[in-house]
Design a protein around this motif. Structure first.
Motif, short mmCIF file in Angstrom:
data_model
loop_
_atom_site.label_atom_id
_atom_site.label_comp_id
_atom_site.label_asym_id
_atom_site.label_seq_id
_atom_site.Cartn_x
_atom_site.Cartn_y
_atom_site.Cartn_z
N LEU B 335 -19.77 -27.62 67.71
CA LEU B 335 -21.04 -27.63 68.45
C LEU B 335 -20.96 -26.74 69.68
O LEU B 335 -21.81 -25.87 69.91
N VAL B 339 -23.15 -23.24 70.54
CA VAL B 339 -23.93 -23.00 71.76
C VAL B 339 -23.28 -21.90 72.60
O VAL B 339 -23.96 -20.97 73.08
N THR B 342 -23.90 -18.44 71.28
CA THR B 342 -25.25 -17.93 71.58
C THR B 342 -25.34 -17.44 73.02
O THR B 342 -25.83 -16.34 73.29
N HIS B 480 -12.39 -30.22 80.40
CA HIS B 480 -13.31 -30.90 79.50
C HIS B 480 -13.68 -32.27 80.04
O HIS B 480 -12.83 -33.01 80.51
N PRO B 482 -14.61 -36.19 80.07
CA PRO B 482 -14.09 -37.27 79.23
C PRO B 482 -14.91 -37.40 77.95
O PRO B 482 -16.13 -37.42 78.01
N GLY B 483 -14.24 -37.46 76.82
CA GLY B 483 -14.94 -37.60 75.56
C GLY B 483 -15.41 -36.28 74.99
O GLY B 483 -16.06 -36.25 73.96
N THR C 13 -27.94 -23.29 67.21
CA THR C 13 -27.84 -23.38 68.66
C THR C 13 -28.63 -24.57 69.19
O THR C 13 -28.15 -25.32 70.02
N PRO C 16 -27.14 -28.36 68.31
CA PRO C 16 -26.11 -28.85 69.20
C PRO C 16 -26.63 -29.07 70.62
O PRO C 16 -26.26 -30.03 71.28
N LEU C 17 -27.52 -28.18 71.07
CA LEU C 17 -28.06 -28.34 72.42
C LEU C 17 -28.75 -29.69 72.53
O LEU C 17 -28.57 -30.43 73.49
N CYS C 20 -26.17 -32.23 72.66
CA CYS C 20 -25.55 -32.27 73.99
C CYS C 20 -26.45 -33.01 74.97
O CYS C 20 -26.01 -33.86 75.72
N ARG C 23 -26.39 -36.60 74.68
CA ARG C 23 -25.18 -37.19 75.22
C ARG C 23 -25.18 -37.18 76.73
O ARG C 23 -24.81 -38.14 77.38
N THR C 24 -25.57 -36.01 77.28
CA THR C 24 -25.48 -35.91 78.74
C THR C 24 -26.54 -36.76 79.41
O THR C 24 -26.32 -37.26 80.50
N LEU C 27 -25.26 -39.89 80.38
CA LEU C 27 -24.02 -39.86 81.16
C LEU C 27 -24.12 -40.62 82.48
O LEU C 27 -23.14 -40.81 83.16
N VAL C 35 -14.41 -44.73 81.71
CA VAL C 35 -13.70 -43.45 81.58
C VAL C 35 -12.25 -43.66 82.00
O VAL C 35 -11.99 -44.14 83.09
N ARG C 61 -14.33 -43.46 77.08
CA ARG C 61 -14.19 -42.00 77.10
C ARG C 61 -12.84 -41.69 77.72
O ARG C 61 -12.58 -42.08 78.86
N ALA C 62 -11.99 -40.99 76.96
CA ALA C 62 -10.63 -40.79 77.44
C ALA C 62 -10.30 -39.32 77.60
O ALA C 62 -10.82 -38.48 76.88
N VAL C 63 -9.48 -39.03 78.58
CA VAL C 63 -8.88 -37.69 78.70
C VAL C 63 -7.38 -37.90 78.62
O VAL C 63 -6.81 -38.66 79.40
N GLN C 86 -14.36 -38.99 88.55
CA GLN C 86 -14.98 -39.07 87.23
C GLN C 86 -14.38 -40.22 86.43
O GLN C 86 -15.00 -40.70 85.50
#
Ligand SMILES: Nc1ncnc2c1ncn2[C@@H]1O[C@H](COP(=O)(O)OP(=O)(O)O)[C@@H](O)[C@H]1O
Ligand SMILES: [Mg+2]
Lengths: 219, 532, 342
Positions: B335, B339, B342, B480, B482-483, C13, C16-17, C20, C23-24, C27, C35, C61-63, C86
């Motif tokens: 994804l 984007v 583009t 990036h 988280p997630g 395009t 996915p936008l 996104c 999702r955002t 947030l 997190v 949500r993990a990093v 965050q």
């Protein structure tokens, strides 16, 4: 007042002087031919008039209005209301014949039905009615020539600038197309500035001929 | 100048500055003001220790050897696939270009698997051979092998493109007096020299800044250790200071490249407008030997590692596990790539237009900036982005994938800019001028005439942009949200104590996710070309 | 045909936008998400976090971190994000990092009810971090070695000249271990030990895993690694033994390295953060981590463990304060750098 005028213009490319001290005036309705050998600066004159080139010195006037002077472009090409047929035609390869004609009208905001009608009429006029949907790449040399002509004329320009449009065609075809251009000019009444290196062509087209040599007007 | 033009091109330039230049500038500032006032404190420990100098030596050695190897492979490959009648040259080009599309450490994973005690080499040639291989790989040779394989395509593609841009007349004039071999060596390749030089400079810098391959082969280099410094002692200023020599070298090398290429009469002289492809060079009696050699090299450098990964991954169970573990990051990666591609294509196109319209001033500056950012190590860019954007007022950017898109723009605009520029240069200027005379304004000329006339370049730019988003590790790893990790990042994080079969399966998955869409789209474009 | 391609690109395009933005859009801080930044290996930590998500319905949500030497690490991210956090929770793979976070004001105190039963040694007295599932710092010895060492300090003996490998003491648990020795033995004695170790021709590796591999391959006789490195290789059938060092009465004791949970000060989801902390500190999580390949030792009494995992009750633990170790670590930084040849 002249329709188009150059006043003592000089154009240089680096160290090379393409035009030097050229002055000329084009009157409404006339057919002016610039005749001269290759490299003498004919194309540059047309590009000055169209606004695609800017003089280092001197002035360019369109309809009496100052359009460019001393290295500054004052009126953009898209605002000059001129038509031009390029030496290499420059047809848009990704658009159909009709599409090539339509684009300029679209930019002006001409309504769609109006656009369609005018494109169709113009194509009939140059006898390309059947080929409206074809791509430029599928046409013969003479047909491409006529598309280029039609593309310039559909916008109803005050003046049409022709840059050796027939130089790549065989003699017979060139002769026929010249007749056609004359016929169109008679019907539509635009002013013509025509550039060529061919004296016979100049004879047939011109109401007035100016000779050029090495960046200057001769005699 | 039309206000639309100024606004559009201005924002394209601004975007590059904000996305790329500001983070780097912010880092420089921060490292200079460590300890609350202006000074070089953060740099003090940096150049004083013998260790740092020896690391810098290692880095330069690695970059130089990688560049030499990439040139030795890339220039002949470029000639062969670009201009000759080598059997299967298009497929060969695709195969050799593959490593560029993937994160370099994939190849490192494969070669390490090859040399492992349970790897294929051990099984076929015995454990002794495996130990020799792995002994040889660990260190400088392994790094050079993997990095030159990964970056060589850059040189190959640049050389092939440059050779196809040489005006046929110049070669034909030579052919009257000399055989093809001489013409290629004396006329065509010298004309392609600027492309070769640019390729060499980029390979050098990318090898210098890579932080994924040297640690795999336990070869200590400056870029890795300077970031480890950050890691071990939690000192942002010190890490920034440590990254600065890399940024400085990058700027210096690119500056040198620009100087030299201007000096040698930049650009392929007088781009031919002649239609049709340039003439194909017949290989004659060298055709078979050349084919065997080229295909063997491609098989060894690209085919073998892939095969090793497939073997190591084993049966469908590994792939099922891999999908289960990382399916989400694969989808996210794709994804973001779509984007990002583009955005990159649009940005590259606009800056290329600027370059064509203003080849000396703003266009050249934008091109130089983009190249510089391309060569700045990803991790450096990542830290810069954090420093710049991690503020409560910027959460909409920092806490969302927008931060990744900014990073991608910063890092890969050079790629799409160069691709678009190359195609725009082939569009006859008359097409646009005809539009001007017809009264079509700047913005519409762009959309109605220029973009459609250069659509192949735009498609290629989109694809290349997407691939460069998908393969990024250094920057993505750091910023990036988280997630929002991508597959290459997931492979890196799972590699800590993860099962080797799982890692191999993930690598194969990433290869497939990159190569299949690229292949499909390339095929589609090819078909459309044949059709029109 | 071209129109088709244009459509394809546009769609690929916009879709996915749209994804996104969905999702955002979600947030913004809300209770149903947490997190977490994770330094414990993803292979082991991810299943635990997934189980939490499944049981509580709170989205995680993990990093995750990469291997020590390959990244700039989530710790740095936590520190860089201090003014605009965050993360809600940090899962450290050793308490020293947690201590650093406390000292830099990144941590938030929390007295978890689940921490009851975890010995006080493994908890910050003010609750800024709490330890759970631990690794031991152990000796790993190749089977070919006849008389294995019994103490960490033995490695500096002549007998082991040229046979010892050690992970770079600038990273990971090896750093903490060295600092712990400085705290426990005093600077002079610890320094002497390091000098003798160097004179004994110790070779440095990039990680504990690499050290263990070298011992397993016979390239080295003995090394000092984490218990999971050793247990893993025993399970794999490598010719090695694991020895828990310094167990004789009155000896140094074995250095224990627990995981640690830290709540992040000012994190966006404080309530969910506490629930995750409780979950991680529960006996259930400890059991899970003991059974996994990382073979970690539960700190709660009475959690069942596999046979090859030692239990905390059977071990003489090195008595040190992790806060002191963390302070010492910063103090001896330059010294360790010089020792390692930087
Ligand atoms: N873009 C340009 N760059 C450099 N020189 C040019 C350019 N355009 C024209 N010239 C030079 O200017 C002179 C006049 O050119 P041009 O007007 O095209 O001549 P003509 O149309 O009469 O053949 C020639 O010497 C030509 O080489
Ligand atoms: Mg001309």
């Amino acid at each position: 007042m002249s329709l188009l005028a150059l006043e003592d213009v000089r154009v240089t490319f680096g160290h090379r002087v393409a035009l030097d001290g050229v002055s000329l005036a084009v009157e409404v309705g006339e057919r002016l031919v610039l005749l001269g050998p290759s490299g003498c600066g004919k194309t540059t004159v047309l590009r000055l008039l169209a606004g695609l080139a800017v003089p280092d010195r001197g002035r360019v006037l369109i309809g009496g209005r100052l359009a460019a002077a001393e290295g500054r472009l004052l009126v953009e090409p898209e605002q000059r209301g001129l038509g031009m047929v390029f030496q290499d035609l420059a047809l848009w390869p990704h658009l159909s014949v009709a599409g090539n004609l339509e684009l300029g009208l679209r930019a002006r905001g001409t309504p769609r039905t109006d656009r369609r009608r005018r494109v169709r009429a113009m194509l009939e006029l140059v006898e390309l009615g059947e080929l409206a949907g074809a791509r430029p790449g599928e046409l013969s040399g003479g047909q491409q020539q006529r598309v280029a002509l039609a593309r310039a004329l559909v916008l109803e320009p005050e003046a049409l600038l022709l840059d050796e449009p027939l130089s790549s065609l065989d003699l017979e075809l060139a002769r026929r197309l010249r007749t056609e251009i004359l016929r169109l000019q008679e019907r539509l009444g635009f002013t013509l500035v025509h550039v060529t290196h061919d004296p016979e062509e100049a004879d047939q087209m011109a109401t007035r001929t100016l000779r050029m040599d090495r960046g200057r007007l001769a005699g | 100048m039309s206000p639309v033009r100024r606004a559009v091109l201005g924002s394209a330039v601004l975007l590059l500055v904000v996305a790329g230049l500001l983070p780097v500038a912010g880092m420089i500032l921060r490292s200079l003001t460590a300890g609350g006032h202006l000074g070089f404190e953060a740099y003090r420990g940096l150049l004083g220790s013998a260790r740092q100098w020896s690391l810098a030596g290692n880095s330069l050695l690695l970059a130089a050897l990688t560049t030499v190897a990439a040139l030795l492979l890339g220039v002949p490959a470029g000639v062969l696939v670009g201009r000759t009648d080598l059997p299967g040259r298009r497929l060969l080009a695709a195969l050799l270009a593959m490593p560029l599309l993937l994160p370099p450490y994939l190849n490192a994973v494969a070669w390490m698997a090859a040399g492992s005690a349970s790897g294929p080499v051990a099984r076929v040639l015995g454990e002794g051979a495996a130990r020799t291989l792995s002994h040889w790989l660990f260190g400088l040779p392994g790094c050079v092998l993997v990095l030159s394989t990964a970056f060589m395509p850059l040189i190959m593609l640049l050389v092939a493109a440059a050779l196809r841009g040489v005006p046929p007349r110049l070669e034909e004039a030579g052919l009257l007096a000399a055989p093809w071999r001489t013409v290629l060596l004396r006329i065509s390749l010298p004309l392609a020299a600027p492309a070769i030089l640019l390729g060499a400079a980029l390979v050098f810098l990318l090898a210098l800044g890579d932080v994924t391959v040297p640690p795999s082969f336990r070869y200590p280099v400056f870029a890795v250790e300077s970031l480890s410094q950050f890691s071990a002692f939690y000192d942002l200023s010190a890490a920034t200071a440590a990254a600065m020599p890399l940024a400085a070298i990058t700027a210096a090398v690119l500056g040198l490249e620009a100087l030299v290429s201007r000096w040698t009469g930049a650009g392929t002289a007088g781009r031919g407008r002649e239609p049709g492809p340039p003439p194909t060079v017949p290989l004659g009696r060298f055709r078979l030997p050349a084919a065997v050699t080229a295909w063997s090299v491609a098989g060894l450098l690209v085919g073998a590692p892939l095969l090793i990964l497939v073997l190591r991954a084993g049966g469908p169970a590994s792939y099922a596990a891999a999908l289960g573990q990382a399916g989400g990051s694969l989808v996210r990666g794709l994804l973001l790539a779509a984007v990002g591609g583009t955005l990159l294509a649009a940005e590259g196109f606009l800056l290329a237009v600027l370059g064509v319209e203003r080849p000396r001033g703003a266009g050249a500056a934008a091109d130089a900036t983009a190249l510089f950012l391309f060569a700045v190590p990803g991790a450096v860019m990542g830290v810069g982005l954090i420093v710049l954007w991690n503020h409560p007022w910027a959460n909409l950017i920092y806490a969302t994938p927008l931060i990744l898109l900014l990073g991608y723009l910063a890092r890969s605009t050079a790629v799409t800019l160069r691709i678009c520029r190359a195609t725009l240069e082939l569009v006859p200027p008359g097409l646009v001028e005809a539009g001007r005379v017809a009264g079509i304004g700047w913005g519409r000329r762009l959309v109605w005439i220029l973009a459609p006339a250069a659509w192949r370049g735009l498609a290629a730019a989109w694809l290349a942009g997407a691939v460069f988003c998908l393969r990024d590790v250094g920057m993505t790893l750091l910023v990036h949200p988280p997630g929002w990790d991508t597959l290459p990042v997931r492979i890196m994080t799972l590699a800590a104590n993860g099962a080797p079969e799982l890692i191999a399966a993930l690598c194969v998955l990433l290869v497939a996710a990159t190569v299949i869409p690229v292949g499909l789209l390339a095929g589609l474009v090819g078909r459309m070309e044949a059709g029109s | 045909m071209r129109r088709l391609a244009v459509c394809a690109v546009t769609l690929s395009t916009l879709l996915p936008l749209a994804a996104c933005s969905r999702r955002t859009a979600s947030l913004k801080p809300q209770a149903q998400r947490v997190v977490v930044y994770v330094s414990e290996d993803q292979v082991f930590s991810q299943p635990v976090l997934e189980a939490f998500q499944k049981e509580t319905g709170i989205e995680v949500r993990a990093v995750y971190d990469t291997e020590e030497a390959k990244s700039t690490g989530v710790m740095n991210r936590l520190m860089a994000e201090k003014d605009n956090p965050q993360a809600d929770v940090y899962w450290a793979n050793e308490p020293i990092r947690a201590e650093v976070l406390r000292q830099r004001g990144v941590a938030e105190a929390y007295d978890s009810p689940a921490a009851e039963g975890i010995p006080a040694t493994f908890r910050d007295p003010e609750g800024y971090w709490t330890g759970f599932s631990a690794r031991l710092r152990v000796l790993i010895v190749n089977d070919a070695v006849e008389k294995p060492p019994r103490s960490v300090l033995d490695l500096a003996d002549r007998t082991w000249r040229g046979k010892v490998v050690l992970a770079n003491p600038l990273f990971g648990t090896t750093t903490s271990h060295m600092a712990a020795l400085f705290v426990r033995l005093g600077d002079a004695e610890a320094r002497g030990f390091l000098d003798r170790l160097k004179a004994n021709g110790v070779r440095l590796t990039t990680s504990n895993g690499e050290s263990a591999d070298q011992v397993a391959a016979g390239q080295a006789g003995v090394s000092l690694v984490d218990s999971d490195d050793a247990i893993n290789r025993v399970r794999r059938g490598d010719p090695i033994r694991m020895i828990v060092p310094d167990q004789e009465p009155g000896g140094l004791g074995c250095f224990v390295v627990p995981n640690a949970v830290v709540l992040i000060h000012g994190g966006p989801h404080p309530d969910a953060a506490r629930r995750l902390a409780d979950y991680l500190l529960s006996p259930d999580t400890e059991r899970r981590l003991a059974e996994a390949d990382c073979a970690q030792i539960p700190l709660h009494a009475g959690v069942p463990v596999p046979k090859d995992v030692p239990s905390l009750g059977s071990i003489r633990v090195m008595k040190v304060s992790y806060a002191a170790v963390a302070r010492k670590m910063v103090e001896i930084q330059q010294e360790l750098k010089a020792w390692a040849g930087y």
